[in-house]
Design a protein around this motif. Sequence first.
Motif, PDB file in Angstrom:
ATOM      1  N   UNK A 167     -10.397   9.116  32.724  1.00  0.00           N
ATOM      2  CA  UNK A 167      -9.853  10.429  32.377  1.00  0.00           C
ATOM      3  C   UNK A 167     -10.448  10.886  31.054  1.00  0.00           C
ATOM      4  N   UNK A 225      -2.152  11.453  13.055  1.00  0.00           N
ATOM      5  CA  UNK A 225      -3.456  12.002  12.716  1.00  0.00           C
ATOM      6  C   UNK A 225      -3.617  11.948  11.206  1.00  0.00           C
ATOM      7  N   UNK A 246       1.825   9.522  18.321  1.00  0.00           N
ATOM      8  CA  UNK A 246       0.467   9.506  17.813  1.00  0.00           C
ATOM      9  C   UNK A 246       0.523   9.919  16.345  1.00  0.00           C
ATOM     10  N   UNK A 254       3.051  12.697  15.442  1.00  0.00           N
ATOM     11  CA  UNK A 254       3.430  13.523  16.565  1.00  0.00           C
ATOM     12  C   UNK A 254       4.268  12.717  17.565  1.00  0.00           C
ATOM     13  N   UNK A 301       5.944   9.243  23.527  1.00  0.00           N
ATOM     14  CA  UNK A 301       4.721   8.769  22.893  1.00  0.00           C
ATOM     15  C   UNK A 301       4.705   9.178  21.423  1.00  0.00           C
ATOM     16  N   UNK A 360      -8.607  14.602   8.646  1.00  0.00           N
ATOM     17  CA  UNK A 360     -10.009  14.666   9.048  1.00  0.00           C
ATOM     18  C   UNK A 360     -10.392  13.648  10.125  1.00  0.00           C
ATOM     19  N   UNK A 361      -9.399  13.068  10.776  1.00  0.00           N
ATOM     20  CA  UNK A 361      -9.696  12.138  11.866  1.00  0.00           C
ATOM     21  C   UNK A 361      -9.048  12.632  13.158  1.00  0.00           C
ATOM     22  N   UNK A 362      -9.442  12.034  14.263  1.00  0.00           N
ATOM     23  CA  UNK A 362      -8.793  12.337  15.525  1.00  0.00           C
ATOM     24  C   UNK A 362      -7.445  11.651  15.609  1.00  0.00           C
ATOM     25  N   UNK A 363      -6.549  12.164  16.443  1.00  0.00           N
ATOM     26  CA  UNK A 363      -5.245  11.503  16.609  1.00  0.00           C
ATOM     27  C   UNK A 363      -5.412  10.052  17.066  1.00  0.00           C
ATOM     28  N   UNK A 411       5.974  12.834  27.868  1.00  0.00           N
ATOM     29  CA  UNK A 411       4.979  13.053  28.903  1.00  0.00           C
ATOM     30  C   UNK A 411       5.236  12.123  30.076  1.00  0.00           C
ATOM     31  N   UNK A 430     -11.959  10.892  19.934  1.00  0.00           N
ATOM     32  CA  UNK A 430     -13.170  10.835  19.157  1.00  0.00           C
ATOM     33  C   UNK A 430     -12.955  11.419  17.766  1.00  0.00           C
ATOM     34  N   UNK A 437     -11.866  18.120  19.733  1.00  0.00           N
ATOM     35  CA  UNK A 437     -11.746  16.682  19.969  1.00  0.00           C
ATOM     36  C   UNK A 437     -11.925  16.389  21.449  1.00  0.00           C
ATOM     37  N   UNK A 481      -1.374   6.332  29.750  1.00  0.00           N
ATOM     38  CA  UNK A 481      -1.477   7.585  29.019  1.00  0.00           C
ATOM     39  C   UNK A 481      -1.930   7.420  27.595  1.00  0.00           C
ATOM     40  N   UNK A 521       0.924  18.576  22.074  1.00  0.00           N
ATOM     41  CA  UNK A 521       1.208  18.277  20.680  1.00  0.00           C
ATOM     42  C   UNK A 521       1.989  19.426  20.050  1.00  0.00           C
ATOM     43  N   UNK A 562      -3.265   6.755  18.777  1.00  0.00           N
ATOM     44  CA  UNK A 562      -2.074   6.273  19.476  1.00  0.00           C
ATOM     45  C   UNK A 562      -1.339   5.243  18.624  1.00  0.00           C
ATOM     46  N   UNK A 605      -3.992  10.178  34.503  1.00  0.00           N
ATOM     47  CA  UNK A 605      -3.818  10.276  33.063  1.00  0.00           C
ATOM     48  C   UNK A 605      -2.827  11.389  32.868  1.00  0.00           C
ATOM     49  N   UNK A 606      -2.759  11.958  31.746  1.00  0.00           N
ATOM     50  CA  UNK A 606      -1.735  12.970  31.566  1.00  0.00           C
ATOM     51  C   UNK A 606      -2.097  13.960  30.482  1.00  0.00           C
ATOM     52  N   UNK A 607      -1.432  15.065  30.544  1.00  0.00           N
ATOM     53  CA  UNK A 607      -1.605  16.064  29.517  1.00  0.00           C
ATOM     54  C   UNK A 607      -0.621  15.796  28.403  1.00  0.00           C
ATOM     55  N   UNK A 608      -1.108  15.697  27.193  1.00  0.00           N
ATOM     56  CA  UNK A 608      -0.259  15.552  26.020  1.00  0.00           C
ATOM     57  C   UNK A 608      -0.128  16.904  25.347  1.00  0.00           C
ATOM     58  N   UNK A 648      -6.722   6.133  32.566  1.00  0.00           N
ATOM     59  CA  UNK A 648      -6.229   6.770  33.794  1.00  0.00           C
ATOM     60  C   UNK A 648      -4.769   6.484  34.034  1.00  0.00           C
TER      61      UNK A 648
END
Lengths: 112, 113
Positions: free
Chosen positions: B31, A38, A36, A87, A34, A41-44, A91, B105, B91, B100, A102, A46, A97-100, B97
Amino acid sequence: DAKTTQPTSMDCAEGRAANLPCNHSTISGNEYVYWYRQIHSQGPQYIIHGLKNNETNEMASLIITEDRKSSTLILPHATLRDTAVYYCIVSASNNAGNMLTFGGGTRLMVKP
Amino acid sequence: DAGVIQSPRHEVTEMGQEVTLRCKPISGHNSLFWYRQTMMRGLELLIYFNNNVPIDDSGMPEDRFSAKMPNASFSTLKIQPSEPRDSAVYFCASSPGLSNRQFFGPGTRLTVL
């Protein structure tokens, strides 16, 4: 404990292609790559992901080597707005869903 | 599509106070993830939920931190009592789900004095 290695920083001239490398030599067969980014000042955000085959979307292309131990994210015509931390994450996919995880990422500076 | 909504965007509080951060995921996503970002430690996953159930909270730093998801459209991250070392950007992200692709936000910047 990130499973990827990326250069800390890179520069790219505006309008040129930006090629961001990533090593993931311990990637498992069920793990995706994957990307991503950033922006300050913003969120990551995709960008793209892939398993084995090369992938392309409106933002970028992803080239994965045949042995899957490394990949390259290509921004074909970088603009100043592409300046960000990129990044690379490996994964597995599961129903929850999954844990990313970073890592430090690559800080790409696009210069005029 | 409003995206993931977080509130407040900025929070300044004093040590020892309770802090509650809020998140509204994208409708239909099942998720939800809470992350914390600091200069020293980068972006860390704290906890994630699937279908409102906490799946993995191993990233929660200590008992002062708790997270809930009472329904599919709302989650909270609470810190009680807060400490200066909790200062960070928090964040929230959601995903459909099976995919991935996570949607993040804008974050809440927390400063604990």
